[in-house]
Design an enzyme around this catalytic site. Structure first.
Site, PDB file in Angstrom:
ATOM      1  N   ARG A   1     -18.956   0.742  14.517  1.00 43.46           N
ATOM      2  CA  ARG A   1     -19.903   0.581  13.401  1.00 43.46           C
ATOM      3  C   ARG A   1     -20.948   1.700  13.361  1.00 43.46           C
ATOM      4  NH1 ARG A   1     -19.096  -5.287  14.364  1.00 43.46           N
ATOM      5  NH2 ARG A   1     -18.200  -6.114  12.439  1.00 43.46           N
TER       6      ARG A   1
ATOM      7  N   GLY B   1     -15.358  -4.887  27.161  1.00 42.27           N
ATOM      8  CA  GLY B   1     -16.555  -4.103  27.427  1.00 42.27           C
ATOM      9  C   GLY B   1     -17.798  -4.964  27.634  1.00 42.27           C
TER      10      GLY B   1
ATOM     11  N   GLN C   1     -12.998 -13.594  12.313  1.00 46.13           N
ATOM     12  CA  GLN C   1     -14.291 -13.439  12.996  1.00 46.13           C
ATOM     13  C   GLN C   1     -15.342 -12.756  12.128  1.00 46.13           C
ATOM     14  OE1 GLN C   1     -12.405 -11.040  16.214  1.00 46.13           O
ATOM     15  NE2 GLN C   1     -14.291  -9.849  16.157  1.00 46.13           N
TER      16      GLN C   1
ATOM     17  N   SER D   1     -20.008   2.502  19.298  1.00 47.14           N
ATOM     18  CA  SER D   1     -19.504   1.384  18.509  1.00 47.14           C
ATOM     19  C   SER D   1     -18.798   1.948  17.286  1.00 47.14           C
ATOM     20  CB  SER D   1     -20.668   0.496  18.065  1.00 47.14           C
ATOM     21  OG  SER D   1     -20.267  -0.347  16.994  1.00 47.14           O
TER      22      SER D   1
ATOM     23  N   LEU E   1     -11.105   3.854  17.227  1.00 45.48           N
ATOM     24  CA  LEU E   1     -11.319   3.988  18.670  1.00 45.48           C
ATOM     25  C   LEU E   1     -12.284   5.107  19.022  1.00 45.48           C
ATOM     26  CD1 LEU E   1      -7.627   3.500  19.867  1.00 45.48           C
ATOM     27  CD2 LEU E   1      -9.443   1.777  19.659  1.00 45.48           C
TER      28      LEU E   1
ATOM     29  N   HIS F   1     -13.767   2.485  23.976  1.00 47.71           N
ATOM     30  CA  HIS F   1     -12.440   1.870  24.035  1.00 47.71           C
ATOM     31  C   HIS F   1     -11.563   2.577  25.076  1.00 47.71           C
ATOM     32  CE1 HIS F   1     -13.436   0.935  19.634  1.00 47.71           C
ATOM     33  NE2 HIS F   1     -13.232  -0.254  20.144  1.00 47.71           N
TER      34      HIS F   1
HETATM   35  P1  AMP Z   1     -14.099  -3.643  19.182  1.00 50.10           P
HETATM   36  O1  AMP Z   1     -13.020  -2.709  18.756  1.00 50.10           O
HETATM   37  O2  AMP Z   1     -15.460  -3.246  18.747  1.00 50.10           O
HETATM   38  O3  AMP Z   1     -13.750  -5.089  18.876  1.00 50.10           O
HETATM   39  O4  AMP Z   1     -14.151  -3.561  20.755  1.00 50.10           O
HETATM   40  C1  AMP Z   1     -13.001  -3.694  21.535  1.00 50.10           C
HETATM   41  C2  AMP Z   1     -13.395  -3.711  22.986  1.00 50.10           C
HETATM   42  O5  AMP Z   1     -14.083  -2.506  23.301  1.00 50.10           O
HETATM   43  C3  AMP Z   1     -14.343  -4.867  23.358  1.00 50.10           C
HETATM   44  O6  AMP Z   1     -13.998  -5.353  24.637  1.00 50.10           O
HETATM   45  C4  AMP Z   1     -15.690  -4.174  23.381  1.00 50.10           C
HETATM   46  O7  AMP Z   1     -16.625  -4.809  24.223  1.00 50.10           O
HETATM   47  C5  AMP Z   1     -15.304  -2.815  23.935  1.00 50.10           C
HETATM   48  N1  AMP Z   1     -16.317  -1.816  23.609  1.00 50.10           N
HETATM   49  C6  AMP Z   1     -16.834  -1.528  22.394  1.00 50.10           C
HETATM   50  N2  AMP Z   1     -17.791  -0.583  22.488  1.00 50.10           N
HETATM   51  C7  AMP Z   1     -17.867  -0.251  23.808  1.00 50.10           C
HETATM   52  C8  AMP Z   1     -18.669   0.660  24.548  1.00 50.10           C
HETATM   53  N3  AMP Z   1     -19.581   1.421  23.975  1.00 50.10           N
HETATM   54  N4  AMP Z   1     -18.491   0.716  25.893  1.00 50.10           N
HETATM   55  C9  AMP Z   1     -17.564  -0.074  26.502  1.00 50.10           C
HETATM   56  N5  AMP Z   1     -16.775  -0.943  25.846  1.00 50.10           N
HETATM   57  C10 AMP Z   1     -16.920  -1.037  24.525  1.00 50.10           C
END
Ligand code: AMP
Length: 279
Positions: free
Chosen positions: A187, A147, A61, A185, A33, A37
């Site tokens: 990543r 997001g 996925q 991110s 996180l 997040h």
């Molecule tokens: P993930 O853990 O990467 O699968 O992301 C989980 C949620 O967090 C998804 O709805 C993403 O779009 C959102 N998210 C990831 N990075 C960001 C960011 N930089 N700003 C806003 N939301 C984000």
């Protein structure tokens, strides 16, 4: 904060909110996180005090050769962040807890699922929608927050929710960025200092496209492409300009909200970003 792993525990935790007549918001994540997040949790709180966060790295996925095995996982640090935000329920299922031995891909992202990210990552969106559908069924939330950073994902989730979860309100939260402009991110942990700098050029290129004037879609895309030529360290995959409501390419004469999308590989890491353009 209650931490649960099974669907039964999750249902009981959500039932406790229902008994108190609280609406429920779900924030699905894959963990590791960051502030992006956490901003989704704040957005969820604007709608209801009862927030469920899920952390699940969904094998369905990830394609062969992608980073499923090395995807960053730090559940204890994540739990600590969520505790400090007073999240009500943290759901951390195993693959068996969530899929109960049935890993069939049940959702189809359709035609838009094969474009842009979907073209580079076949079956990614079907697998993503399948886990999101399982989470929606399990939590039966009133709100689910996603997001804007993953714009195509959000579009496809909205499409699925409209068809299959009509009572659920899908909420979009803005992209949270580093000071350099790089979209946060999980990543980004893969990037060293040099690549972090290269990665920050993606937003810079999108902004040049935005500044090209929302008149001709081709001019916008050319402006971004030219800007990316100055950053050969980033291997450009695609630039696309799509209508926000349909994800179809913007054509001359369009008026409304468009999304300018970019994907590039920096080092070994695939990065995506986007910004809105008003036509
Ligand atoms: P993930 O853990 O990467 O699968 O992301 C989980 C949620 O967090 C998804 O709805 C993403 O779009 C959102 N998210 C990831 N990075 C960001 C960011 N930089 N700003 C806003 N939301 C984000």
């Amino acid at each position: 904060m209650q931490r649960v792993t099974t669907l039964k525990q999750l249902a009981e935790a959500v039932a406790s909110a229902r008994e108190r007549e609280l609406e429920v918001a779900l924030v699905p994540t894959m963990g590791a996180l960051h502030d992006g997040h956490l901003s989704l949790i704040r957005e969820a709180r604007r709608h209801t005090p009862f927030v469920v966060v899920s952390i699940f790295v969904n094998p369905l996925q990830f394609g062969a050769g992608e980073d499923f095995d090395k995807y960053p996982r730090d559940i204890e640090a994540d739990a600590e962040k969520l505790r400090s935000m007073a999240v009500d329920v943290l759901f951390t299922p195993t693959v068996n807890d969530l899929y109960r031995g049935n890993m069939d891909v049940t959702e189809s992202a359709g035609k838009i699922g094969d474009l842009y990210e979907g073209a580079a990552r076949p079956a990614h969106f079907d697998g993503m929608l399948t886990v999101v559908a399982r989470l929606f069924e399990a939590v039966r939330a009133d709100y689910a927050v996603f997001g804007a950073k993953d714009a195509q994902q959000l579009f496809l989730i909205r499409q699925m929710a409209k068809a299959k979860f009509p009572n659920l309100k899908v909420i979009e939260a803005p992209t949270i960025r580093e000071a350099s402009g790089l979209a946060m991110s999980s990543r980004n942990q893969y990037l060293d200092a040099k690549n972090l700098e290269v990665a920050s050029k993606l937003l810079a290129a999108l902004r040049v496209g935005q500044g090209a004037g929302a008149i001709s879609p081709a001019l916008v895309i050319d402006a971004v492409r030219n800007e990316m030529l100055k950053v050969p360290e980033a291997k450009l995959d695609y630039i696309a300009l799509v209508e926000a409501d349909t994800f179809e390419p913007v054509v001359t004469g369009f008026s409304g909200r468009a999304v300018l999308l970019i994907a590039a590989v920096v080092g070994q890491t695939r990065l995506i970003d986007n910004i809105d353009i008003k036509f």
